[in-house]
Design an enzyme around this catalytic site. Structure first.
Site, mmCIF file in Angstrom:
data_model
loop_
_atom_site.group_PDB
_atom_site.id
_atom_site.type_symbol
_atom_site.label_atom_id
_atom_site.label_comp_id
_atom_site.label_asym_id
_atom_site.label_seq_id
_atom_site.Cartn_x
_atom_site.Cartn_y
_atom_site.Cartn_z
ATOM 1 N N ASN A 170 10.340 -7.688 42.641
ATOM 2 C CA ASN A 170 9.946 -7.387 41.271
ATOM 3 C C ASN A 170 10.681 -8.370 40.383
ATOM 4 O O ASN A 170 11.904 -8.460 40.435
ATOM 5 C CB ASN A 170 10.322 -5.944 40.914
ATOM 6 C CG ASN A 170 9.989 -5.600 39.472
ATOM 7 O OD1 ASN A 170 9.219 -6.287 38.819
ATOM 8 N ND2 ASN A 170 10.588 -4.530 38.963
ATOM 9 N N GLY A 171 9.945 -9.135 39.577
ATOM 10 C CA GLY A 171 10.578 -10.112 38.707
ATOM 11 C C GLY A 171 9.843 -11.434 38.741
ATOM 12 O O GLY A 171 8.713 -11.535 39.209
ATOM 13 N N LYS A 188 -2.960 2.393 20.870
ATOM 14 C CA LYS A 188 -3.363 3.379 21.870
ATOM 15 C C LYS A 188 -4.830 3.191 22.258
ATOM 16 O O LYS A 188 -5.185 3.240 23.431
ATOM 17 C CB LYS A 188 -3.155 4.811 21.347
ATOM 18 C CG LYS A 188 -1.743 5.306 21.396
ATOM 19 C CD LYS A 188 -1.265 5.561 22.789
ATOM 20 C CE LYS A 188 -0.095 4.795 23.252
ATOM 21 N NZ LYS A 188 0.661 3.859 22.584
ATOM 22 N N ARG A 194 3.882 1.426 37.568
ATOM 23 C CA ARG A 194 4.585 0.170 37.343
ATOM 24 C C ARG A 194 3.745 -1.049 37.723
ATOM 25 O O ARG A 194 4.156 -2.190 37.488
ATOM 26 C CB ARG A 194 5.890 0.159 38.134
ATOM 27 C CG ARG A 194 6.855 1.257 37.758
ATOM 28 C CD ARG A 194 8.107 1.165 38.589
ATOM 29 N NE ARG A 194 8.930 0.044 38.185
ATOM 30 C CZ ARG A 194 9.946 0.119 37.331
ATOM 31 N NH1 ARG A 194 10.256 1.282 36.781
ATOM 32 N NH2 ARG A 194 10.651 -0.944 37.026
ATOM 33 N N LYS A 248 3.894 0.096 33.173
ATOM 34 C CA LYS A 248 4.732 0.937 32.328
ATOM 35 C C LYS A 248 6.025 0.250 31.901
ATOM 36 O O LYS A 248 6.393 0.251 30.746
ATOM 37 C CB LYS A 248 5.064 2.228 33.081
ATOM 38 C CG LYS A 248 5.828 3.252 32.258
ATOM 39 C CD LYS A 248 4.976 3.799 31.154
ATOM 40 C CE LYS A 248 5.670 4.884 30.373
ATOM 41 N NZ LYS A 248 4.849 5.305 29.232
ATOM 42 N N GLU A 264 -5.317 -0.039 24.309
ATOM 43 C CA GLU A 264 -4.670 0.035 25.616
ATOM 44 C C GLU A 264 -5.517 0.769 26.646
ATOM 45 O O GLU A 264 -5.621 0.325 27.794
ATOM 46 C CB GLU A 264 -3.322 0.769 25.496
ATOM 47 C CG GLU A 264 -2.175 -0.045 24.976
ATOM 48 C CD GLU A 264 -0.888 0.757 24.949
ATOM 49 O OE1 GLU A 264 0.147 0.230 25.392
ATOM 50 O OE2 GLU A 264 -0.912 1.919 24.489
ATOM 51 N N HIS A 287 -7.619 -8.109 1.769
ATOM 52 C CA HIS A 287 -7.202 -9.494 1.978
ATOM 53 C C HIS A 287 -7.678 -10.012 3.336
ATOM 54 O O HIS A 287 -6.919 -10.632 4.082
ATOM 55 C CB HIS A 287 -5.680 -9.602 1.856
ATOM 56 C CG HIS A 287 -5.160 -9.195 0.513
ATOM 57 N ND1 HIS A 287 -5.172 -10.036 -0.571
ATOM 58 C CD2 HIS A 287 -4.664 -8.002 0.072
ATOM 59 C CE1 HIS A 287 -4.666 -9.406 -1.621
ATOM 60 N NE2 HIS A 287 -4.365 -8.166 -1.267
ATOM 61 N N GLU A 306 0.188 2.087 15.657
ATOM 62 C CA GLU A 306 0.299 2.793 16.938
ATOM 63 C C GLU A 306 -1.041 3.375 17.364
ATOM 64 O O GLU A 306 -1.402 3.333 18.548
ATOM 65 C CB GLU A 306 1.357 3.901 16.833
ATOM 66 C CG GLU A 306 1.499 4.785 18.055
ATOM 67 C CD GLU A 306 1.891 4.048 19.325
ATOM 68 O OE1 GLU A 306 1.777 4.649 20.411
ATOM 69 O OE2 GLU A 306 2.295 2.861 19.251
ATOM 70 N N TRP A 329 2.150 -5.680 39.982
ATOM 71 C CA TRP A 329 1.583 -6.108 38.710
ATOM 72 C C TRP A 329 1.690 -7.624 38.699
ATOM 73 O O TRP A 329 2.782 -8.185 38.697
ATOM 74 C CB TRP A 329 2.348 -5.505 37.537
ATOM 75 C CG TRP A 329 1.757 -5.825 36.199
ATOM 76 C CD1 TRP A 329 0.771 -5.129 35.554
ATOM 77 C CD2 TRP A 329 2.100 -6.921 35.338
ATOM 78 N NE1 TRP A 329 0.484 -5.727 34.345
ATOM 79 C CE2 TRP A 329 1.280 -6.827 34.190
ATOM 80 C CE3 TRP A 329 3.012 -7.969 35.427
ATOM 81 C CZ2 TRP A 329 1.356 -7.740 33.141
ATOM 82 C CZ3 TRP A 329 3.082 -8.888 34.393
ATOM 83 C CH2 TRP A 329 2.268 -8.767 33.258
ATOM 84 N N CYS A 370 6.690 -4.434 38.805
ATOM 85 C CA CYS A 370 6.185 -3.929 40.080
ATOM 86 C C CYS A 370 7.015 -2.744 40.559
ATOM 87 O O CYS A 370 8.130 -2.521 40.109
ATOM 88 C CB CYS A 370 6.216 -5.033 41.131
ATOM 89 S SG CYS A 370 5.386 -6.538 40.606
#
Length: 608
Positions: free
Chosen positions: A100-101, A485, A27, A603, A488, A504, A481, A74, A2
């Site tokens: 935050n936490g 992307k 955030r 983030k 996301e 496979h 990656e 968040w 957050c």
């Protein structure tokens, strides 16, 4: 995860808080709120959704005052709604807190408080903490805050205001970052420096188990054991322009286009070209121990984990030191074998990733040399590692990492060259590597010139539900990656695999509705990749290829080809990832997605 912001001074607190929350919205952005002291009480407005929703609510309920705190969330406990949005208050409404936490023992604390007559309005763990302060308050508010913090397990970055102590902000941290900005007769609080640079460049960071008491008289810093401590004020060098969009539609696109510069910045002053060697000031003091390492463990999460995989390939190929890559979230829970002759490299863009921080602490406890590769100067990982290297990517506001990834890979390449030249790499090979590395920024620029072409053919893939990304060797982590992307920011399901592993299992998915992205650059296993392409083509899959400039043969296999300039095999990822970033960006934009703030993501992941 957050965003926390606070202000005490002579300005209108609402303007500072809203501006700060906008800087911190990456955030967390499922709800937001502010609380402002007006001399007689604390007034609060909070709203579900983005900061713009909070701004609209403030037009109907304006707040005035010079002291306040703000939060953008968040969600960890409780769905996004007005009750669960921060700030939270105690039962009397006299104490207001943002957090935050995660409070891990919130359930037992909640039962204890309910037994004492407390009632709760939200589903959050945060509300338990503000009620704890209420429970412990008699006539010493600071003591009540400290006592409450002693009772909680987990992580916190908090800011508290109260009618009991007007014109004060109480701030504390354990595991979640807090930075305090010092201006002229004014003070700022935030989760990172981005909201502060508009007002001040003088800051200091709280460490774990520390708190700050901010008033118009100044700032007092203590441990939560009530021992006074002196903090050194640092000067931050971030330019305001670096956290603005600069004419781009999105931060993500801006950051993709910044990569020629940020890759060069990661190398600047660190390469002695004529000798083919690398000097990393942050590692000089531990260089001997690094080159004698029995084993190197690289730990990271998300995109940084993909960079770590490339670090493994680089170090093992050129230094011949065994490397293991570990998900930070799993590292400390499986009793890893780590000794004093081992080196751990922790990679994190923010320098605050909770899992990575826990992993490096476990490594230190076991006696390993712990190094950091981070972006954020002054971050917790930067402060807690034995040594390290900054990637110098500048602020990355887009939640989906782009420029930080290529800067991480650049720095891992530099670390590889520093070790290899001291162990076994010849001067000739070293010179060839650094010469080509220095050409990478201009080659990235060449790829960026294909943006319009990539955007045009991306239109054909906006309605897809699945993608497959395949690569071999150094391009396998790039496939991972690229898939990350896309999922996301566009919410299209995508998976990355080593190209030969397709047979496979994943080959069962191939049909006309499955686009497959191949990393098919020219190298020693190019022919093998062509065979894999043939297998997909035979089953009707649609093929997008990332290929080396001048490879005309590839066009007969692919529906679309994006060319990248030729480079050394080990440096290919710095080029082949760029088209995948652009492809993801354009598909997401055309699908109407918020590419800078994708749903459910944040983030800086500061909770486990």
């Amino acid at each position: 995860m957050c965003g926390i912001v606070g202000y005490l001074g002579n300005k209108d607190a609402v303007d500072v808080l809203i501006g700060g929350l906008k800087r911190l919205e990456y955030r967390g952005y499922d709800s937001a709120g502010i609380a402002v002291q007006n001399g007689t009480g604390v007034n609060m407005v909070k709203e579900v959704g983005k900061i713009r929703n909070l701004e609209a609510a403030l037009e109907n309920t304006p707040l005035k005052g010079n002291v306040g705190i703000g939060h953008t969330r968040w969600a960890t406990h409780g769905e996004p709604n007005q009750n669960n949005a921060h700030p939270h208050t105690d039962g009397s409404g006299n104490i207001v807190l943002i957090h935050n936490g995660i409070i891990e023992n919130y359930a037992s604390l909640k039962k204890m408080l309910e037994d004492k007559g407390h009632t709760f309005k939200s589903e959050t763990d945060t509300e338990i903490l503000v009620h704890l302060i209420e429970e412990f308050y008699t006539d010493d508010f600071e003591a009540a805050v400290r006592k409450a913090l002693h009772e909680v397990d987990g992580t916190y970055g908090i800011a508290v205001v109260s009618t009991y102590m007007p014109d004060h902000i109480f701030v504390a941290r354990k595991g979640s970052p807090i930075v305090i900005g010092v201006g002229k007769d004014e003070y700022f609080v935030a989760s990172d420096v981005t909201p502060l640079v508009q007002y001040t460049r003088d800051v200091f960071y709280l460490d774990d188990y520390e708190m700050a008491i901010i008033s118009k008289k100044g700032v007092t810093t203590k441990t939560i054991e009530n021992k006074k401590i002196k903090k050194n004020v640092e000067r931050v060098t971030i330019e305001l322009e670096s956290i603005e969009k600069g004419g781009f539609d999105h931060f993500m696109l801006k950051e993709i286009y910044e990569q020629p510069k940020t890759i060069m910045d990661a190398m600047r002053g660190r390469i002695i070209k004529d000798e083919g060697i690398v000097k990393l000031g942050g590692l000089e003091a531990v260089a001997d121990r690094l080159i004698k390492a029995r084993k190197i463990i690289i730990t990271a999460s998300g995109t940084s984990w993909h960079a770590a995989l490339l670090g493994e390939y680089l170090i093992e190929e050129f230094c011949r030191i065994p490397v293991e890559v570990e998900y930070a979230s799993e590292f400390r829970y499986r009793n890893p074998i780590v000794g004093e002759d081992d080196v751990i490299i922790a990679i994190s863009q923010s320098g605050e990733t909770a899992d990575t921080l826990a992993a490096l602490r476990e490594g230190k406890r076991k006696g390993a040399l712990v190094l950091g590769v981070v972006n954020a100067v002054g971050s917790t990982i930067a402060r807690e590692t034995d040594a390290g290297v900054y990637i110098h990517a500048g602020p990355e506001i887009g939640v989906a990492s782009t420029k930080a990834f290529t800067s991480q890979v650049t720095v891992l390449t530099l670390i590889t060259l520093m070790i290899a030249r001291r162990l076994n790499m010849s001067s000739e090979t070293g010179k060839a590597m650094v010469d080509e590395l220095l050409r990478i920024p201009e080659k990235v620029q060449i790829i960026l010139h294909q943006n319009d072409y990539i955007r045009d053919f991306a239109r054909r893939y906006t309605d897809e539900r699945n993608f497959l990304y395949l690569g071999r060797g150094f391009n396998f982590p790039v496939a991972l990656e690229g898939a990350l992307k896309l999922k996301e920011i566009s919410y299209i399901h995508a998976e990355g695999y080593p190209a030969a592993e397709m047979k496979h299992g994943p080959i069962a998915l191939i049909d006309k509705d499955m686009p497959v992205v191949f990393l098919a650059t020219k190298d020693a296993i190019y022919d093998k990749v062509i065979s894999n392409i043939e297998e997909v083509k035979a089953r009707g899959g649609r093929i997008i290829c990332i290929a080396t400039q001048g490879d005309d043969v590839i066009q007969k296999y692919a529906d679309h080809v994006i060319y990248v300039p030729e480079t050394l095999k080990a440096l290919t990822p710095l080029l082949s990832v760029i088209p995948l970033q652009l492809l993801s960006y354009h598909v997401a934009v055309m699908r109407g997605c918020d590419v800078d703030q994708p749903r459910n993501l944040a983030k800086s992941v500061t909770v486990e």
